[in-house]
Design an enzyme around this catalytic site. Structure first.
Site, mmCIF file in Angstrom:
data_model
loop_
_atom_site.group_PDB
_atom_site.id
_atom_site.type_symbol
_atom_site.label_atom_id
_atom_site.label_comp_id
_atom_site.label_asym_id
_atom_site.label_seq_id
_atom_site.Cartn_x
_atom_site.Cartn_y
_atom_site.Cartn_z
ATOM 1 N N LYS A 33 40.307 36.707 34.574
ATOM 2 C CA LYS A 33 41.871 36.906 34.547
ATOM 3 C C LYS A 33 42.627 35.667 34.643
ATOM 4 O O LYS A 33 43.559 35.440 33.497
ATOM 5 C CB LYS A 33 41.922 37.996 35.642
ATOM 6 C CG LYS A 33 41.530 39.065 35.327
ATOM 7 C CD LYS A 33 41.692 40.407 36.634
ATOM 8 C CE LYS A 33 41.160 39.877 37.520
ATOM 9 N NZ LYS A 33 39.815 39.866 37.656
ATOM 10 N N THR A 34 42.027 35.503 35.935
ATOM 11 C CA THR A 34 43.721 34.214 35.735
ATOM 12 C C THR A 34 42.825 33.153 34.915
ATOM 13 O O THR A 34 43.744 32.034 34.771
ATOM 14 C CB THR A 34 42.866 33.256 37.232
ATOM 15 O OG1 THR A 34 42.788 34.571 38.111
ATOM 16 C CG2 THR A 34 43.786 32.442 38.068
ATOM 17 N N ASP B 68 50.010 37.129 38.323
ATOM 18 C CA ASP B 68 48.426 37.009 38.614
ATOM 19 C C ASP B 68 48.106 38.790 40.221
ATOM 20 O O ASP B 68 48.653 38.434 40.618
ATOM 21 C CB ASP B 68 47.728 35.637 38.767
ATOM 22 C CG ASP B 68 46.272 36.301 39.213
ATOM 23 O OD1 ASP B 68 45.336 36.883 38.430
ATOM 24 O OD2 ASP B 68 45.658 34.779 39.356
ATOM 25 N N GLU B 69 46.934 38.854 39.638
ATOM 26 C CA GLU B 69 46.641 40.166 41.322
ATOM 27 C C GLU B 69 47.125 41.032 41.582
ATOM 28 O O GLU B 69 47.794 41.348 42.516
ATOM 29 C CB GLU B 69 46.169 38.777 42.773
ATOM 30 C CG GLU B 69 45.180 38.286 42.792
ATOM 31 C CD GLU B 69 44.208 38.610 42.815
ATOM 32 O OE1 GLU B 69 43.798 39.240 42.878
ATOM 33 O OE2 GLU B 69 43.118 37.319 42.941
ATOM 34 N N GLN C 232 40.248 45.739 43.336
ATOM 35 C CA GLN C 232 40.418 44.608 44.360
ATOM 36 C C GLN C 232 41.761 44.920 44.744
ATOM 37 O O GLN C 232 42.568 43.127 46.206
ATOM 38 C CB GLN C 232 40.410 43.267 43.421
ATOM 39 C CG GLN C 232 38.835 42.545 43.114
ATOM 40 C CD GLN C 232 38.922 41.606 42.892
ATOM 41 O OE1 GLN C 232 39.210 40.419 43.578
ATOM 42 N NE2 GLN C 232 38.631 40.951 41.417
ATOM 43 N N ARG D 262 32.507 37.187 45.482
ATOM 44 C CA ARG D 262 33.104 36.254 46.412
ATOM 45 C C ARG D 262 32.678 34.657 44.834
ATOM 46 O O ARG D 262 32.760 33.450 45.121
ATOM 47 C CB ARG D 262 33.712 35.528 46.955
ATOM 48 C CG ARG D 262 35.213 35.738 47.357
ATOM 49 C CD ARG D 262 36.076 36.383 46.294
ATOM 50 N NE ARG D 262 35.981 37.684 45.654
ATOM 51 C CZ ARG D 262 36.843 36.999 44.184
ATOM 52 N NH1 ARG D 262 37.017 36.450 44.039
ATOM 53 N NH2 ARG D 262 36.322 38.832 43.622
#
Ligand code: ATP
Ligand code: MG
Length: 716
Positions: free
Chosen positions: A37-38, A225-226, A256, A602
């Site tokens: 995504k990022t 983002d996020e 998340q 992660r």
């Protein structure tokens, strides 16, 4: 893919390309961890600039941390070159809002050089207001009020919008009134808190058409983002800015969402489609980050949450190693084991900079610090005991703030008698009353008092020096490099001498920190720019330039990735946290589970999960059982190991001498050696004191299984 394809598209999969190339209209990318995504958002930014759809200054790009913003800028810079230089609107919500607010501060009654308060200042101020309102602060702590005000600000509410029911949550309905007074005080101080950065901008955009149109025109493209962790106030702000052109692209993952305690609302994902009709929803399903074992473990865990939007994840990677679940005796052993694993990794040629230890709570980091110092393993702690929150740093900053903004009363109060210069509470109270009577800032009032006999001669002399010092330092502001100036201030104020005279182990570290501060200042052009930076470094950003193991909270690790990840302290009461268990109900627990999902995802190659049978929490030893999250990991993708066999006989012996604390508790089936021992033996023996445990049997949602959960700990 064609031969003439631009570099930023290379390697992207179809849906990622879609997210990059659909530049017009609302786009929502909804996808799991590590699906790029990022990466897609970064390519999109490069695309907009490279194809001249917008100048860098016409794009608003919001990231969750300052570090993420820097990384995005670097990556885009590699693609489009110097064009990236002018990207003023790439940053966190707070940094972008702060920049805007400086330009329009007068519209909410502030000056452009307003101060951004930290939590300490905020609490000090609230305490004063609470006392002035004759409310018992012991019963109604300032922190509670700070929490309420924060929550209201996160929802975008000015004092008049706080409804009666909400106001009830503090001092029987006085909450809203105190909130209003707090805002007034901030205005006279020419200051605002973090929540205000957004709230004030929101107010300005709502009430001032010209400003709104200015930014609606300016921002041709908006990217976030996020997105799952935006709060209501951030959402409203985005919606206003995007309403005209509607070129908004948000990327996020409902699984998340881990900041609901800071007001984040997953509902914003659902609202997006409603507020931006015709929004294109893009799903990314290929994970590029983790091995199938890691991915399957994380997916199996998060499947225990209800109400998910749901998504598929797959990867082309080889299976890789299973997630390794390790049971140890206690916290120190956990630190020892992890230290050994990292050293072994180093011997195999692995990079420890690509290794992280992720913890649920800040207190867990100390054990690792102690151990790593002992074995000489370089590490860095990210988040939590943040550099700029240390006492000596805040003291130094208070001096600098007054130099930059003489009306900064909170800074004045902080250091007027630090180091001690004979200006005690009495003197300060007098300065306060003169300031109030004459409507001046404290420093100005203090200067005026030098000509009166309101203070004792001794206090007057001390105050005279103090006031004179600041006048002199301010005079040097444009003469000396500000790092120099800071050093001078610390010396001349006696602050350095105070630390030097203090022979405690801590003071050496403090002097080092101050040296580090003056070094850091030199990277900024002006003192103002530096102070702005400091107030914005909410998240202490991980720099990974040197070979050090990173120790950080899971919250701070969002969006990051590491080759090897150690997850420590997976025990009931630590993770999930005791608070989430006390709260009861599902929502707090589900947020903990999302946090566990973030933690596992992660890892790229290898993930360790540790749980200890005994842990010292707030100075007291408690026995613990493994986290329910350990039990929720799918068997096929984990490997369990327990290092406790040596202690077993001792353990058993103690067990038989005492009454079974679980006698009246249904014993459940358990699995794995570490797990079984922890359940049957976890409460029998305690290294330092006898613990009586009132346990209760709870079903953890796995059919056919009952586990023991720690109900209440009683210490003798
Ligand atoms: P998170 O949900 O944790 O924020 P994310 O969806 O933002 O994750 P990224 O951080 O963008 O994922 O990407 C994860 C990893 O996959 C990174 O190392 C990135 O470089 C890599 N990656 C992303 N897209 C691709 C691709 N198309 N091909 C190869 N690698 C990719
Ligand atoms: Mg990301």
């Amino acid at each position: 893919a064609t031969a003439h394809e631009p570099a930023y598209l290379r390697g992207l999969n179809e849906p990622q390309r879609d997210a990059v190339l659909t530049s017009e209209g609302p786009v929502l990318v909804l996808a799991g961890a590590g699906t790029g995504k990022t990466a897609a958002l970064t390519a999109r930014l490069a695309h907009l600039i490279a194809t001249r759809r917008a100048w860098p200054s016409e794009i608003l790009a919001v990231t969750f941390t300052n570090k993420a913003a820097r990384e995005m800028k670097e990556r885009v810079g590699r693609i489009v070159g110097d064009a990236v230089e002018g990207m003023p609107w790439l940053g966190t919500f707070h940094s972008v809002a702060a920049k805007m607010l400086r330009r329009h501060a007068e519209l909410v009654g502030l000056q452009a050089n307003f101060t951004i308060l930290d939590t300490d200042d905020q609490i000090r101020l609230l305490k004063q207001l609470i006392a002035a309102a004759d409310i018992d602060e012991k019963r109604w702590p300032a922190r509670l009020l700070a929490g309420c005000i924060d929550r209201w600000k996160n929802r975008g509410w000015i004092p008049a919008q706080v409804d009666a029911g909400e106001s009830e949550t503090y001092a029987n309905g006085k909450g809203a009134e105190l909130y209003a007074r707090y805002q007034e005080r901030l205005r006279t101080l020419n200051a605002c808190d973090f929540g205000d950065l957004l709230l004030h901008m929101l107010t300005i955009l709502k009430t001032n058409r010209e400003v709104l149109e200015l930014y609606q025109q300016r921002f041709k493209y908006i990217m976030v983002d996020e997105y799952q962790d935006t709060n209501q106030s951030q959402y409203l702000w985005l919606r206003l800015l995007a309403q005209e052109r509607k070129n908004i692209c948000c990327v996020g993952d409902d699984d998340q969402s881990i900041y609901s305690w800071r007001g984040a609302e997953i509902a914003n994902i659902l609202r997006f489609e409603k507020d931006f009709p015709g929004a294109k929803i893009i799903r990314l399903e290929q994970n590029y980050r983790s091995t199938p074992n890691i991915l399957a473990a994380a997916s199996g865990l998060i499947a225990n949450n209800g109400g998910r939007l749901g998504k598929t994840l797959w990867t082309e990677h080889d299976d890789g190693e299973k997630v390794q679940v390790v049971g140890v005796w206690d916290g120190p052993e956990e630190a020892r084991r992890i230290g050994e694993e990292i050293e072994a990794l180093q011997r195999r040629g692995g990079h420890i900079a690509d290794t992280a230890i992720l913890v649920r709570a800040q207190f867990q980091t100390r054990e690792f610090e102690d151990r790593f110092i002992a074995i000489g393993l370089p590490y860095r702690i990210v988040g939590g005991f943040r550099f700029y929150e240390r006492q000596e740093i805040r003291d130094a900053l208070a001096y600098l703030r007054i130099i930059a903004q003489p009306a900064d009363d909170l800074a004045f109060e902080r250091i007027v008698n630090t180091p001690k210069r004979g200006l005690g509470d009495k003197a300060v109270q007098k300065i306060h009353s003169v300031a109030r009577a004459t409507g001046q800032p404290l420093l100005a009032a203090a200067a005026q008092m030098l000509d009166t006999d309101e203070l004792t001669p001794q206090a007057r002399r001390a105050l005279g020096n103090f006031v004179g010092d600041f006048a002199r330092w301010r005079g040097k502001l444009n003469e000396l490099p500000h790092g120099e100036l800071a050093r001078l201030v610390l010396d001349e104020s006696g602050y350095t001498a105070m630390l030097q005279a203090d022979r405690s182990a801590e003071s050496a570290g403090r002097l080092e920190n101050l040296a580090e501060l003056t070094r850091a200042m030199e990277e900024y052009e002006t003192l103002g720019a530096f102070l702005e930076h400091v107030s914005l470094v909410m998240e202490n950003d991980a720099e990974r330039d040197t070979e050090k193991v990173t120790i950080m909270t899971i919250h701070a690790a969002k969006g990051l990735e590491f080759g090897t990840v150690f997850l420590a302290g997976w025990e009931e009461g630590v993770f999930p946290s005791q608070r989430s268990l006390d709260e009861g109900g599902n929502s707090a627990l589900e947020e903990e589970r999302r946090l566990a999902y973030v933690a596992i995802t992660r890892a790229r190659h290898k993930c360790f999960i540790f749980h200890a049978a005994n842990r010292r929490i707030y100075g007291q030893w408690t026995s613990s059982i493994p986290s329910r999250f350990v039990a929720e990991l799918p068997d096929a993708h984990i490997e369990q190991e327990s290092s406790m066999s040596g202690g077993e006989s001792l353990w058993r012996a103690n067990w038989s001498e005492r009454a079974d604390p679980f006698a009246d508790v249904a014993r459940g089936t358990t699995r794995g050696p570490g797990w079984r021992r922890a359940v049957t033996g976890g409460f029998e023996r305690n290294p330092t004191r006898i613990v009586e445990v009132k346990a209760s049997a709870v079903s953890l949602g796995n059919p056919g299984r009952t586990d023991i959960s720690l109900g209440q700990r009683v210490f003798h």
